[in-house]
Design an enzyme around this catalytic site. Structure first.
Site, PDB file in Angstrom:
ATOM      1  N   ASP B  23       0.863  -1.172   0.000  1.00 22.37           N
ATOM      2  CA  ASP B  23       0.000   0.000   0.000  1.00 22.37           C
ATOM      3  C   ASP B  23       0.912   1.239   0.000  1.00 22.37           C
ATOM      4  O   ASP B  23       2.120   1.126   0.260  1.00 22.37           O
ATOM      5  CB  ASP B  23      -0.875  -0.040   1.258  1.00 22.37           C
ATOM      6  N   ASP B  25      -0.232   5.228   0.873  1.00 19.66           N
ATOM      7  CA  ASP B  25      -0.520   6.151   1.982  1.00 19.66           C
ATOM      8  C   ASP B  25      -0.414   5.435   3.328  1.00 19.66           C
ATOM      9  O   ASP B  25      -1.043   4.404   3.541  1.00 19.66           O
ATOM     10  CB  ASP B  25      -1.969   6.675   1.862  1.00 19.66           C
TER      11      ASP B  25
END
Lengths: 291, 291
Positions: B23, B25
């Site tokens: 991922d 953020d």
């Protein structure tokens, strides 16, 4: 199990009835056309001393506007016969003692709410534009005690942002007119989204469920019972075209229920576990029985 | 049960890994700041022949925009390493053979869809005004094969009307980027509605559930497997900061999973029944093991 309403069934039922509660769209009229026989049927009921009430989930019309539609289509009616969710929601807010509301809704519900002396903001298009970075600067009102939602042509995520933010306060009531998924449409290739779509959106943002004033929830019947304390399962018939709102409300209240096939649902849609007492192609068929 | 990722655990895991899916953020960066050690960690993986991919739910950025953010923050990356839901949705449409789409979404997803040669309408504010009677005259496009929804600042009931009408056709696909209920907001008195609110609204209008491209649903992994057919539980690690999207996706796929505590969730949030394989304060901690 449901059965077709026959002349002999009707003759047995008729003397027991004191109240006939009827949905409007799809039962009494479609758009601006009265459904054949509906006027004569309700007229006969009145002549025989039955009390007829109009119970509609439509939140875009005030009580006066529904009455004026009845009269325009030549249905005999008085203001006190009319129960719409715009009026019922305002009456419910008053009962709760709410003084200030953020509204996602129509001019009609705004009118009903403010007519009862309740402060109301939110009507019309939201002042925030489509750039979501600007939403971060939204100014929230002080003292909002309820978020109310009904059908709103100007529904937007900006409005959802305000509503869900007010609902962060656990003491703020969350009250909605109805959850009908769609509006009636004569174009069969078109889905007109109903208030239910707005409510699903709000519920996801707020993370909590609303209180629903409209059918099949009991709030409107509770208001009717304030006016007619002897309304009960033995003397009441509920007529509607939607199984999941009209018939379901009647069923939960223990009323006799009649599905007419001039609107949304017909006999093939009936779930045996949630069946109406009777079904019939149209109110016009009963006219033949009474004749 | 989850365990802290130690140097010896890492040494045992490292040789088995061929793919590391991460991922963005809260794992690699927060806002416009790279998280300490993340760059070095990914660099070491690449030097050792591991394939690194960026897997994000953000539907408002195209693949190029995510790549350019990687490069700006000095993460080594190529376009083919980047999987965002805007791109993944377009690729999924292509895989299905869809040629024409009605979109509720951002310019980024419009760009991704049209870049693959797929016709796309619906971007920007709807042309219908707020008077719902005018919606009855809406002109629907011919040949729409999919309704696609992501975050859209201009979301409105007019758009819902079009989308749900197209979805009356059971062969019309219903594909959405993600169901995150809210967007991150620094104002704690504000709820910024996320794509999930839009999807709940559409789902109610359409009366059927969508296919969700974003984490924790498997669509992005299925696309990755087309590019990397040998991606499997034995050779893949998924790194994320959200238990209900990143870790849940990795867990459902049987991948090894690593929760880093530099974003939304930390070890106290772990549900033992849905636990990641490992947790660690930050990617910076692994740099020490490799060194």
């Amino acid at each position: 199990m449901s059965k077709l309403l026959t002349k002999s069934e009707w003759s047995a039922l008729f003397p027991k009835l004191k109240y006939v509660l009827s949905d409007c769209d799809g039962v009494l009229w479609n758009g601006d056309r009265a459904i054949e026989g509906a006027r004569e049927f309700l007229g006969t009921l009145r002549q025989n001393g039955k009390r007829v009430c109009f119970v509609t989930n439509n939140s875009t019309k005030s009580r006066e506007q529904i009455l004026s539609k009845c009269l325009k289509l030549k249905f005999e009616a008085e203001l006190s016969d009319v129960y719409g969710t715009a009026y019922a929601t305002a009456a419910y807010l008053k009962m709760l003692g709410v003084g200030s509301v953020y509204l996602i809704g129509s001019p009609a519900i705004y009118h009903e709410i403010t007519s009862l002396g309740i402060k109301c903001t939110g009507l019309g298009p939201d002042e925030l534009d489509g750039n979501w970075n600007s939403w971060l600067n939204v100014k929230l009102e002080e003292g909002i005690q309820a978020v109310v939602a009904g059908f709103d042509e100007h529904f937007s995520l900006q409005k959802v942002c305000r509503a869900a933010s007010y609902l962060l306060n656990p003491d703020c009531h969350f009250i909605v007119t109805n959850r009908d998924q769609s509006l009636p449409s004569e174009r069969k290739d078109l889905v007109l989204p109903g208030t239910g779509c707005i409510i699903s959106c709000l519920e996801t943002a707020a993370g909590r469920p609303p209180i629903v004033v409209g059918k099949p929830y009991p709030t409107m019947i509770e208001l009717l019972k304030k006016q007619f304390p002897d309304l009960d399962p033995e003397n009441t018939l509920f007529i509607g075209d939607r199984l999941n709102t009209d018939i379901e409300l009647g069923r939960r209240q223990g009323f006799k229920t009649l599905l007419v096939e001039t609107g949304v649902h017909n006999r093939e849609d009936i779930d045996p576990l949630k069946a109406p007492t009777y079904y019939l192609p149209s109110l016009n068929d009963i006219c033949g029985f009474i004749g």
